[in-house]
Enzyme design. Structure first.
Site, PDB file in Angstrom:
ATOM      1  N   GLY A 117      39.569  46.398  53.327  1.00 48.91           N
ATOM      2  CA  GLY A 117      41.047  47.012  52.260  1.00 48.91           C
ATOM      3  C   GLY A 117      39.509  45.909  50.448  1.00 48.91           C
ATOM      4  O   GLY A 117      39.226  45.545  50.630  1.00 48.91           O
ATOM      5  N   CYS A 118      39.692  46.533  49.867  1.00 50.11           N
ATOM      6  CA  CYS A 118      39.301  47.063  48.063  1.00 50.11           C
ATOM      7  C   CYS A 118      38.953  45.732  47.526  1.00 50.11           C
ATOM      8  O   CYS A 118      38.576  44.141  47.195  1.00 50.11           O
ATOM      9  CB  CYS A 118      39.923  47.993  47.169  1.00 50.11           C
ATOM     10  SG  CYS A 118      40.954  47.871  46.893  1.00 50.11           S
ATOM     11  N   HIS A 119      40.894  45.037  47.833  1.00 51.51           N
ATOM     12  CA  HIS A 119      40.989  43.732  47.065  1.00 51.51           C
ATOM     13  C   HIS A 119      40.424  42.674  48.072  1.00 51.51           C
ATOM     14  O   HIS A 119      40.041  41.598  47.597  1.00 51.51           O
ATOM     15  CB  HIS A 119      42.528  43.644  46.702  1.00 51.51           C
ATOM     16  CG  HIS A 119      43.240  44.625  45.958  1.00 51.51           C
ATOM     17  ND1 HIS A 119      43.068  44.323  44.911  1.00 51.51           N
ATOM     18  CD2 HIS A 119      44.274  45.492  46.099  1.00 51.51           C
ATOM     19  CE1 HIS A 119      44.359  45.560  44.233  1.00 51.51           C
ATOM     20  NE2 HIS A 119      44.316  46.051  45.306  1.00 51.51           N
ATOM     21  N   SER A 121      38.249  43.338  50.346  1.00 47.44           N
ATOM     22  CA  SER A 121      36.677  42.855  50.328  1.00 47.44           C
ATOM     23  C   SER A 121      36.045  41.949  49.221  1.00 47.44           C
ATOM     24  O   SER A 121      35.504  40.612  49.772  1.00 47.44           O
ATOM     25  CB  SER A 121      36.079  44.605  50.109  1.00 47.44           C
ATOM     26  OG  SER A 121      35.692  44.699  50.650  1.00 47.44           O
ATOM     27  N   PHE A 290      33.401  45.189  41.024  1.00 47.36           N
ATOM     28  CA  PHE A 290      33.019  46.400  42.748  1.00 47.36           C
ATOM     29  C   PHE A 290      33.569  47.684  42.324  1.00 47.36           C
ATOM     30  O   PHE A 290      35.052  47.400  41.411  1.00 47.36           O
ATOM     31  CB  PHE A 290      32.648  46.286  43.744  1.00 47.36           C
ATOM     32  CG  PHE A 290      33.781  45.429  44.718  1.00 47.36           C
ATOM     33  CD1 PHE A 290      34.859  46.451  45.193  1.00 47.36           C
ATOM     34  CD2 PHE A 290      34.337  44.356  44.398  1.00 47.36           C
ATOM     35  CE1 PHE A 290      35.336  46.305  45.599  1.00 47.36           C
ATOM     36  CE2 PHE A 290      35.015  44.002  45.379  1.00 47.36           C
ATOM     37  CZ  PHE A 290      36.486  44.635  45.572  1.00 47.36           C
TER      38      PHE A 290
END
Length: 319
Positions: A117-119, A121, A290
Protein backbone atom coordinates in the site's frame (compact mmCIF):
# COMPACT_ATOMS: atom_id res chain seq x y z
CA UNK A 1 10.75 -12.95 -25.76
CA UNK A 2 7.20 -11.63 -25.40
CA UNK A 3 5.32 -11.89 -22.11
CA UNK A 4 1.55 -11.98 -21.89
CA UNK A 5 0.07 -9.74 -19.21
CA UNK A 6 -3.55 -9.52 -18.06
CA UNK A 7 -4.71 -6.55 -15.97
CA UNK A 8 -7.76 -7.60 -13.99
CA UNK A 9 -9.39 -4.32 -13.00
CA UNK A 10 -7.82 -2.39 -15.83
CA UNK A 11 -10.25 0.52 -15.57
CA UNK A 12 -9.37 1.48 -12.01
CA UNK A 13 -6.77 4.11 -11.13
CA UNK A 14 -3.89 1.66 -10.59
CA UNK A 15 -4.93 -0.53 -13.52
CA UNK A 16 -5.01 2.42 -15.90
CA UNK A 17 -1.54 3.51 -14.82
CA UNK A 18 -0.12 0.00 -15.24
CA UNK A 19 -1.74 -0.25 -18.67
CA UNK A 20 -0.30 3.13 -19.63
CA UNK A 21 3.21 2.12 -18.57
CA UNK A 22 3.11 -1.27 -20.27
CA UNK A 23 1.87 0.20 -23.56
CA UNK A 24 5.42 1.45 -24.12
CA UNK A 25 6.98 -1.98 -23.60
CA UNK A 26 7.75 -3.97 -26.77
CA UNK A 27 8.29 -7.21 -24.86
CA UNK A 28 4.86 -7.03 -23.19
CA UNK A 29 1.58 -8.10 -24.79
CA UNK A 30 -1.37 -6.82 -22.76
CA UNK A 31 -4.34 -9.18 -23.00
CA UNK A 32 -7.57 -7.19 -23.23
CA UNK A 33 -10.78 -8.92 -22.29
CA UNK A 34 -13.79 -7.84 -24.44
CA UNK A 35 -15.95 -5.29 -22.65
CA UNK A 36 -19.05 -7.50 -22.77
CA UNK A 37 -17.10 -10.42 -21.25
CA UNK A 38 -15.56 -8.62 -18.27
CA UNK A 39 -17.96 -10.26 -15.80
CA UNK A 40 -17.94 -13.69 -17.44
CA UNK A 41 -16.08 -15.87 -14.96
CA UNK A 42 -15.22 -18.58 -17.49
CA UNK A 43 -13.75 -16.05 -19.92
CA UNK A 44 -11.79 -14.36 -17.15
CA UNK A 45 -10.39 -17.73 -16.12
CA UNK A 46 -9.15 -18.29 -19.68
CA UNK A 47 -7.35 -14.95 -19.68
CA UNK A 48 -5.80 -15.54 -16.26
CA UNK A 49 -4.51 -18.98 -17.15
CA UNK A 50 -3.12 -17.87 -20.52
CA UNK A 51 -1.11 -14.99 -19.02
CA UNK A 52 2.45 -15.01 -17.77
CA UNK A 53 1.60 -12.23 -15.29
CA UNK A 54 -1.76 -11.14 -13.89
CA UNK A 55 -2.11 -7.77 -12.18
CA UNK A 56 -5.04 -7.68 -9.76
CA UNK A 57 -6.35 -4.11 -9.43
CA UNK A 58 -9.57 -5.00 -7.68
CA UNK A 59 -11.37 -4.78 -4.33
CA UNK A 60 -10.19 -7.41 -1.84
CA UNK A 61 -13.04 -9.88 -2.31
CA UNK A 62 -12.84 -9.71 -6.11
CA UNK A 63 -9.09 -10.20 -5.96
CA UNK A 64 -9.51 -13.43 -3.99
CA UNK A 65 -12.11 -14.62 -6.47
CA UNK A 66 -9.74 -14.05 -9.38
CA UNK A 67 -6.89 -15.93 -7.69
CA UNK A 68 -9.26 -18.87 -7.19
CA UNK A 69 -9.63 -19.08 -10.99
CA UNK A 70 -6.04 -20.29 -11.37
CA UNK A 71 -6.18 -23.80 -12.82
CA UNK A 72 -4.84 -26.64 -10.66
CA UNK A 73 -1.24 -27.32 -11.55
CA UNK A 74 -0.71 -23.95 -13.24
CA UNK A 75 2.64 -22.82 -11.87
CA UNK A 76 3.42 -20.56 -14.84
CA UNK A 77 0.91 -17.75 -14.31
CA UNK A 78 2.14 -15.30 -11.69
CA UNK A 79 0.07 -12.81 -9.70
CA UNK A 80 0.75 -9.27 -8.58
CA UNK A 81 -2.08 -8.13 -6.30
CA UNK A 82 -2.50 -4.39 -5.74
CA UNK A 83 -5.35 -4.84 -3.23
CA UNK A 84 -4.96 -5.30 0.53
CA UNK A 85 -6.25 -8.88 0.35
CA UNK A 86 -2.93 -10.74 0.60
CA UNK A 87 -0.36 -8.34 2.05
CA UNK A 88 -0.01 -10.19 5.35
CA UNK A 89 -0.73 -13.65 3.93
CA UNK A 90 2.37 -15.84 4.47
CA UNK A 91 1.67 -17.61 1.17
CA UNK A 92 2.31 -14.33 -0.65
CA UNK A 93 5.60 -12.42 -0.90
CA UNK A 94 5.50 -8.74 0.06
CA UNK A 95 6.46 -6.70 -2.98
CA UNK A 96 8.98 -4.27 -1.52
CA UNK A 97 12.36 -5.26 -3.02
CA UNK A 98 14.24 -2.78 -0.82
CA UNK A 99 12.90 -4.31 2.42
CA UNK A 100 16.00 -6.37 3.20
CA UNK A 101 18.83 -8.26 1.55
CA UNK A 102 16.73 -11.32 0.70
CA UNK A 103 13.45 -9.75 -0.41
CA UNK A 104 14.41 -9.25 -4.04
CA UNK A 105 15.16 -12.98 -4.44
CA UNK A 106 11.89 -13.88 -2.73
CA UNK A 107 10.03 -11.74 -5.25
CA UNK A 108 12.00 -13.19 -8.15
CA UNK A 109 11.05 -16.74 -7.18
CA UNK A 110 7.44 -16.08 -6.12
CA UNK A 111 4.28 -16.99 -7.96
CA UNK A 112 2.19 -14.63 -5.83
CA UNK A 113 3.36 -11.13 -4.85
CA UNK A 114 1.34 -8.58 -2.86
CA UNK A 115 2.04 -5.01 -3.97
CA UNK A 116 2.45 -2.73 -0.92
CA UNK A 117 0.00 0.00 0.00
CA UNK A 118 1.12 3.58 -0.59
CA UNK A 119 1.07 4.82 3.03
CA UNK A 120 2.47 1.49 4.19
CA UNK A 121 5.41 1.71 1.78
CA UNK A 122 6.51 5.03 3.24
CA UNK A 123 6.14 3.87 6.83
CA UNK A 124 7.89 0.53 6.30
CA UNK A 125 10.84 2.06 4.43
CA UNK A 126 11.46 4.17 7.55
CA UNK A 127 10.56 1.80 10.37
CA UNK A 128 11.61 -1.68 9.26
CA UNK A 129 15.35 -0.79 9.24
CA UNK A 130 15.05 0.67 12.74
CA UNK A 131 13.48 -2.48 14.16
CA UNK A 132 15.82 -4.79 12.22
CA UNK A 133 18.83 -2.87 13.53
CA UNK A 134 17.65 -2.86 17.14
CA UNK A 135 17.48 0.94 17.20
CA UNK A 136 13.79 0.82 18.08
CA UNK A 137 12.11 -2.00 19.99
CA UNK A 138 9.35 -4.02 18.33
CA UNK A 139 6.85 -2.78 20.93
CA UNK A 140 7.66 0.90 20.41
CA UNK A 141 4.45 2.99 20.42
CA UNK A 142 4.79 4.46 16.93
CA UNK A 143 2.61 7.21 15.58
CA UNK A 144 2.65 8.35 11.97
CA UNK A 145 0.70 10.58 9.63
CA UNK A 146 0.81 11.19 5.90
CA UNK A 147 -0.21 13.89 3.47
CA UNK A 148 -1.45 12.52 0.15
CA UNK A 149 -2.97 13.60 -3.13
CA UNK A 150 -6.59 12.67 -3.72
CA UNK A 151 -5.83 10.02 -6.38
CA UNK A 152 -4.86 7.70 -3.53
CA UNK A 153 -8.53 7.48 -2.55
CA UNK A 154 -9.67 5.80 -5.78
CA UNK A 155 -12.38 6.69 -8.28
CA UNK A 156 -14.92 8.02 -5.79
CA UNK A 157 -12.51 10.43 -4.13
CA UNK A 158 -11.04 11.50 -7.48
CA UNK A 159 -14.53 12.31 -8.76
CA UNK A 160 -15.34 14.29 -5.61
CA UNK A 161 -12.37 16.57 -6.34
CA UNK A 162 -12.45 16.71 -10.13
CA UNK A 163 -16.15 16.57 -11.04
CA UNK A 164 -17.47 19.73 -9.33
CA UNK A 165 -17.14 22.99 -11.22
CA UNK A 166 -16.23 24.59 -7.90
CA UNK A 167 -15.00 22.80 -4.80
CA UNK A 168 -16.66 23.64 -1.49
CA UNK A 169 -14.37 25.51 0.88
CA UNK A 170 -14.18 22.46 3.14
CA UNK A 171 -12.38 20.51 0.39
CA UNK A 172 -9.90 23.23 -0.47
CA UNK A 173 -7.96 22.69 2.74
CA UNK A 174 -6.18 19.46 3.78
CA UNK A 175 -8.54 17.00 5.50
CA UNK A 176 -7.82 14.25 8.01
CA UNK A 177 -9.63 10.98 7.34
CA UNK A 178 -9.77 7.36 8.63
CA UNK A 179 -10.33 8.87 12.07
CA UNK A 180 -11.60 5.58 13.43
CA UNK A 181 -7.88 4.68 13.50
CA UNK A 182 -8.47 1.46 11.56
CA UNK A 183 -6.98 2.30 8.17
CA UNK A 184 -6.68 -0.72 5.87
CA UNK A 185 -2.89 -0.38 5.62
CA UNK A 186 -2.33 -0.88 9.36
CA UNK A 187 -1.96 -4.70 9.28
CA UNK A 188 0.92 -4.59 6.80
CA UNK A 189 2.50 -1.59 8.53
CA UNK A 190 2.62 -3.63 11.72
CA UNK A 191 3.52 -7.04 10.28
CA UNK A 192 6.10 -6.10 7.67
CA UNK A 193 7.84 -3.60 9.95
CA UNK A 194 8.20 -6.31 12.61
CA UNK A 195 6.10 -4.54 15.22
CA UNK A 196 4.06 -6.13 17.97
CA UNK A 197 1.45 -3.37 17.80
CA UNK A 198 0.03 -1.29 14.98
CA UNK A 199 1.05 2.38 14.89
CA UNK A 200 -1.40 5.19 15.50
CA UNK A 201 -1.97 6.36 11.93
CA UNK A 202 -3.93 9.27 10.48
CA UNK A 203 -3.70 10.16 6.77
CA UNK A 204 -4.46 13.63 5.41
CA UNK A 205 -5.77 14.24 1.89
CA UNK A 206 -5.00 17.51 0.13
CA UNK A 207 -6.40 19.34 -2.87
CA UNK A 208 -3.75 18.05 -5.29
CA UNK A 209 -3.85 14.99 -7.51
CA UNK A 210 -0.78 12.96 -6.64
CA UNK A 211 2.22 12.94 -4.34
CA UNK A 212 2.72 11.65 -0.80
CA UNK A 213 4.78 12.35 2.32
CA UNK A 214 4.74 9.94 5.26
CA UNK A 215 6.26 11.15 8.54
CA UNK A 216 7.34 9.28 11.65
CA UNK A 217 8.30 11.27 14.79
CA UNK A 218 10.74 9.80 17.32
CA UNK A 219 11.71 10.90 20.81
CA UNK A 220 15.35 9.98 21.41
CA UNK A 221 14.96 8.95 25.04
CA UNK A 222 12.37 6.29 24.10
CA UNK A 223 14.59 4.47 21.61
CA UNK A 224 16.21 1.13 22.35
CA UNK A 225 19.54 2.60 21.26
CA UNK A 226 20.11 6.28 21.97
CA UNK A 227 21.00 8.02 18.72
CA UNK A 228 20.99 11.41 17.05
CA UNK A 229 19.70 12.61 13.67
CA UNK A 230 23.09 12.55 11.93
CA UNK A 231 23.81 8.99 13.07
CA UNK A 232 20.35 7.88 12.04
CA UNK A 233 20.81 9.50 8.63
CA UNK A 234 24.10 7.65 8.17
CA UNK A 235 22.41 4.39 9.13
CA UNK A 236 19.69 4.86 6.51
CA UNK A 237 22.25 5.89 3.89
CA UNK A 238 24.17 2.67 4.48
CA UNK A 239 21.02 0.52 4.60
CA UNK A 240 19.82 1.77 1.20
CA UNK A 241 23.21 2.48 -0.39
CA UNK A 242 22.73 0.02 -3.28
CA UNK A 243 19.13 0.93 -4.09
CA UNK A 244 18.24 2.81 -7.26
CA UNK A 245 14.73 3.81 -6.25
CA UNK A 246 15.29 4.71 -2.59
CA UNK A 247 17.41 7.81 -2.02
CA UNK A 248 18.39 9.13 1.39
CA UNK A 249 18.56 12.90 1.06
CA UNK A 250 21.53 14.90 2.41
CA UNK A 251 21.28 15.70 6.10
CA UNK A 252 20.91 19.35 7.02
CA UNK A 253 21.19 20.51 3.41
CA UNK A 254 18.76 23.37 2.66
CA UNK A 255 18.85 22.51 -1.05
CA UNK A 256 16.98 19.27 -0.28
CA UNK A 257 13.97 21.42 0.67
CA UNK A 258 11.95 24.11 -1.06
CA UNK A 259 12.75 27.25 0.92
CA UNK A 260 12.45 25.24 4.11
CA UNK A 261 9.30 23.39 3.04
CA UNK A 262 8.88 19.72 2.13
CA UNK A 263 6.34 19.55 -0.73
CA UNK A 264 4.63 16.24 -1.42
CA UNK A 265 4.84 16.39 -5.21
CA UNK A 266 8.59 16.41 -5.99
CA UNK A 267 8.74 12.69 -6.91
CA UNK A 268 5.66 12.66 -9.11
CA UNK A 269 5.82 10.57 -12.29
CA UNK A 270 8.82 8.62 -10.99
CA UNK A 271 9.33 5.38 -9.07
CA UNK A 272 11.65 7.16 -6.63
CA UNK A 273 11.24 7.34 -2.86
CA UNK A 274 13.20 9.99 -0.99
CA UNK A 275 13.95 9.62 2.72
CA UNK A 276 14.67 12.53 5.07
CA UNK A 277 15.95 12.83 8.64
CA UNK A 278 15.34 16.04 10.60
CA UNK A 279 15.68 17.06 14.23
CA UNK A 280 18.06 17.50 17.15
CA UNK A 281 19.41 15.49 20.07
CA UNK A 282 16.04 15.05 21.79
CA UNK A 283 13.58 14.78 18.90
CA UNK A 284 13.85 13.27 15.40
CA UNK A 285 11.46 13.42 12.47
CA UNK A 286 11.70 10.87 9.66
CA UNK A 287 9.92 11.44 6.36
CA UNK A 288 9.50 9.56 3.10
CA UNK A 289 8.29 11.18 -0.10
CA UNK A 290 7.15 9.51 -3.31
CA UNK A 291 4.41 9.38 -5.92
CA UNK A 292 1.38 7.55 -4.54
CA UNK A 293 0.65 6.39 -8.10
CA UNK A 294 4.31 5.46 -8.72
CA UNK A 295 6.34 3.81 -5.96
CA UNK A 296 3.08 3.76 -4.03
CA UNK A 297 1.12 1.73 -6.63
CA UNK A 298 1.65 1.07 -10.34
CA UNK A 299 5.40 1.75 -10.35
CA UNK A 300 5.97 -0.66 -7.48
CA UNK A 301 3.89 -3.30 -9.26
CA UNK A 302 5.90 -2.99 -12.48
CA UNK A 303 9.18 -3.00 -10.55
CA UNK A 304 8.16 -6.34 -9.06
CA UNK A 305 7.03 -7.65 -12.46
CA UNK A 306 10.43 -6.81 -13.92
CA UNK A 307 12.13 -8.77 -11.13
CA UNK A 308 9.79 -11.75 -11.49
CA UNK A 309 10.37 -11.96 -15.26
CA UNK A 310 14.14 -11.62 -14.96
CA UNK A 311 14.16 -8.25 -16.73
CA UNK A 312 16.13 -5.15 -15.81
CA UNK A 313 14.49 -3.94 -12.61
CA UNK A 314 14.42 -0.31 -13.71
CA UNK A 315 12.93 -1.02 -17.15
CA UNK A 316 10.09 1.38 -17.95
CA UNK A 317 10.53 3.25 -14.66
CA UNK A 318 12.03 6.66 -13.93
CA UNK A 319 14.28 7.02 -10.91
Amino acid sequence: MTYKVFIDGRHGTTGLKIDERLAQREEIEVLTIPEDKRKDTAVKAEYINSADVVFLCLPDAASKESVALLAPGNTRTRFLDASTAHRTNPDWVYGLPELNAGQRDRIRNAQKVAVPGCHASGFILLVHPLVAGGIVSADHPFSTYSVTGYTGGGKEMIASYEAPAELPDSMKSPRFYALGLQHKHLPEMKTISGLTNAPLFTPIVGNFAQGLVVSVPLVSRTLAKRTDPQSLHDYFADYYKDEVFVRVQPFGDPSALDNGFLPATACNDTNRAELFVFGHADQILLASRFDNLGKGASGAAIQCMNIMLGLEETRGLAA
